[in-house]
Design an enzyme around this catalytic site. Structure first.
Site, mmCIF file in Angstrom:
data_model
loop_
_atom_site.group_PDB
_atom_site.id
_atom_site.type_symbol
_atom_site.label_atom_id
_atom_site.label_comp_id
_atom_site.label_asym_id
_atom_site.label_seq_id
_atom_site.Cartn_x
_atom_site.Cartn_y
_atom_site.Cartn_z
ATOM 1 N N TYR A 120 0.818 -1.207 0.000
ATOM 2 C CA TYR A 120 0.000 0.000 0.000
ATOM 3 C C TYR A 120 0.853 1.259 0.000
ATOM 4 O O TYR A 120 0.597 2.190 -0.738
ATOM 5 C CB TYR A 120 -0.906 0.017 1.237
ATOM 6 C CG TYR A 120 -2.112 -0.851 1.061
ATOM 7 C CD1 TYR A 120 -3.369 -0.278 0.950
ATOM 8 C CD2 TYR A 120 -1.994 -2.225 0.978
ATOM 9 C CE1 TYR A 120 -4.479 -1.073 0.773
ATOM 10 C CE2 TYR A 120 -3.099 -3.017 0.798
ATOM 11 C CZ TYR A 120 -4.343 -2.439 0.700
ATOM 12 O OH TYR A 120 -5.441 -3.202 0.524
ATOM 13 N N GLU A 132 -21.849 18.288 -2.163
ATOM 14 C CA GLU A 132 -21.444 19.204 -3.223
ATOM 15 C C GLU A 132 -22.654 19.822 -3.905
ATOM 16 O O GLU A 132 -22.638 21.002 -4.264
ATOM 17 C CB GLU A 132 -20.586 18.467 -4.256
ATOM 18 C CG GLU A 132 -19.166 18.186 -3.797
ATOM 19 C CD GLU A 132 -18.323 19.464 -3.751
ATOM 20 O OE1 GLU A 132 -18.752 20.486 -4.311
ATOM 21 O OE2 GLU A 132 -17.249 19.436 -3.138
ATOM 22 N N GLU A 186 -22.847 23.786 -3.937
ATOM 23 C CA GLU A 186 -22.622 24.509 -5.182
ATOM 24 C C GLU A 186 -23.865 25.154 -5.764
ATOM 25 O O GLU A 186 -23.776 26.110 -6.528
ATOM 26 C CB GLU A 186 -22.016 23.569 -6.228
ATOM 27 C CG GLU A 186 -20.547 23.329 -6.011
ATOM 28 C CD GLU A 186 -19.861 22.994 -7.318
ATOM 29 O OE1 GLU A 186 -18.686 23.308 -7.464
ATOM 30 O OE2 GLU A 186 -20.520 22.402 -8.198
ATOM 31 N N PRO A 204 -6.629 8.955 -17.936
ATOM 32 C CA PRO A 204 -5.536 9.702 -17.302
ATOM 33 C C PRO A 204 -5.498 11.177 -17.697
ATOM 34 O O PRO A 204 -5.022 12.008 -16.932
ATOM 35 C CB PRO A 204 -4.272 8.977 -17.803
ATOM 36 C CG PRO A 204 -4.734 7.624 -18.212
ATOM 37 C CD PRO A 204 -6.138 7.788 -18.690
ATOM 38 N N ASP A 205 -6.019 11.525 -18.866
ATOM 39 C CA ASP A 205 -5.873 12.898 -19.335
ATOM 40 C C ASP A 205 -7.170 13.698 -19.237
ATOM 41 O O ASP A 205 -7.308 14.731 -19.896
ATOM 42 C CB ASP A 205 -5.394 12.905 -20.786
ATOM 43 C CG ASP A 205 -6.355 12.128 -21.677
ATOM 44 O OD1 ASP A 205 -7.256 11.469 -21.129
ATOM 45 O OD2 ASP A 205 -6.197 12.172 -22.916
ATOM 46 N N GLU A 210 -22.141 30.642 -10.689
ATOM 47 C CA GLU A 210 -23.578 30.654 -10.876
ATOM 48 C C GLU A 210 -24.064 29.232 -11.123
ATOM 49 O O GLU A 210 -23.323 28.383 -11.623
ATOM 50 C CB GLU A 210 -23.946 31.535 -12.082
ATOM 51 C CG GLU A 210 -25.393 31.962 -12.104
ATOM 52 C CD GLU A 210 -25.706 32.768 -13.348
ATOM 53 O OE1 GLU A 210 -26.890 33.043 -13.579
ATOM 54 O OE2 GLU A 210 -24.767 33.116 -14.091
#
Lengths: 238, 238
Positions: free
Chosen positions: A3, A63, A67, A87-88, A118
């Site tokens: 780990y 969230e 938000e 990954p990208d 907003e």
DNA sequence: ATGACTAATAGTCACTACGACTATAAAGGG
DNA sequence: CCCTTTATAGTCGTAGTGACTATTAGTCAT
């Protein structure tokens, strides 16, 4: 598995929410305008980082409240969609995002919140190019919800606690983008045990233009047997 | 969103695979015996850490090959199940795991691999208490696969490239734990366009005990219209 | 009021899908 | 050769569904 070898890896875990509702006969998605880079000024799905002591589901609810300032999250249906881990997908660092599809009846007015400049309900078709891979997440959510309408009672999650069969039908028509035959829809829904149950002694009187409709509540069933299949776009045999 | 604020959080991202196959008329799951703590010596689902440069899907294939030594992953059907992110699911650190359901025909013999002491096919019912929350993941995978058999062509993922309708029926019977009427099953499958297509000029001759069966291939369809519903356990109306 | 308009609800009818069967065909094993 | 086994063909009655028509009960404009 070692780990500690991986404990320093720069993995961030976020949640993204495709919150859908039906307003004015059209499917709407809840979007926020990003306040920070990357994609500052662009519209995106609400979401954010998962805190060390919470699950993705908990983070999603938090969230959303933070938000968009939505206060009444009692009728919220929240469901994991899938996890996006290319990954990208975030230009700045490695971010794995757990995406959720969320359904809300009677869209309340959102207020811009902490991280977002907003927050606003936007018609699904006009939810232009979004930040990150959020276009795809939103499309995946729409597809998933459309499919689940066929064989689950999910449609009631778009409706207030008490609703008419006309409203329920509008959910199907709006999400599928089709028109359904009203008597047949009615027959099918009422023939499916546990889908809806009549409210003891009530009928919506004022407001509507036609004959007042009976009110129904969501029933105890979770799945539809038999399913309510969407009409074949073309030469599909069923 | 302040990315750097969270970059140090000790989040690890792993994948876990519920690999299912059908062997000797029974559903089997692929399990590994853990070599390290925690849960050393316990059986678990194959899986491991996602590397910084790969997606969860890529990591899933890699880990499966590494841990179980399976060479032929060509017929593997891999599908995201859901992400498990409860804060306490790993006793040592914060681990978010992207779980996959995987289907494999003709189970090849696994060899113990890098991180696993041993890998083995275990009958689904006898897949005793597993490490972490892997019991739940395995059960979720079973449920998901069972449901998807109803309205998708997923069943062919359990079959070799060419198969008989008897084999296909066995997939349904094994996963659902029910018995189906053979002529009706045949009629339904053949009536569903794109589900299977006959292999030009062949029939399996030797081997079987009865009349040789015709061979079929998976068709181009991905979903089943209309669906192939599993029989009602009890008083379900369909 | 009264009639046009609208939407909800009731009902019909033909066709298809499906569950429960029975029957036949083609292999292997004693 | 018969018996067993499995694949395949076909039948029959019923339930589900698509495409309709008809009726009811409200609002709105005149």
């Amino acid at each position: 598995m070692d780990y500690d070898k991986y404990a320093h890896e720069p993995f961030a875990v976020t949640v993204d929410l495709a919150v859908l509702t039906i307003a004015e006969g059209a499917l709407h998605a809840l979007l926020v305008e990003r306040g920070q880079e990357p994609y500052a000024g662009h519209w995106a799905l609400p979401g954010g980082f998962v805190h060390p002591d919470e699950s993705a589901e908990t983070a999603a609810r938090r969230e959303l409240a933070e938000e968009t300032g939505l206060s009444d999250l009692s009728g919220l249906h929240l469901e994991q969609l899938r996890t996006y881990s290319e990954p990208d997908r975030d230009p700045r660092m490695r971010v794995v995002s757990v995406a959720f599809a969320a359904l809300l009846p009677d869209p309340p007015e959102p207020h811009g919140g902490s991280d977002a400049a907003e927050a606003r309900w936007v018609p699904y078709d006009k939810a232009g190019p979004l930040a990150f891979d959020h276009d795809r997440i939103l499309a995946d959510a729409h597809e998933r919800v459309g499919a689940k309408l066929e064989y689950t009672c999910l449609a009631t999650a778009f409706c207030p606690p008490e609703f008419t069969l006309g409203e329920l039908q509008q959910v199907y028509e709006t999400v599928w983008g089709t028109v359904l035959d009203r008597p047949n829809f009615r027959r099918k829904v009422l023939a499916t045990p546990g889908f809806v149950e009549a409210v003891p002694g009530a009928a919506r009187l004022t407001g509507g233009r036609g004959k007042p409709a009976a009110l129904y509540r969501a029933g105890p069933a979770a799945t539809l047997h038999p399913p309510l299949l969407r009409p074949s776009p073309e030469g599909r045999p069923a």
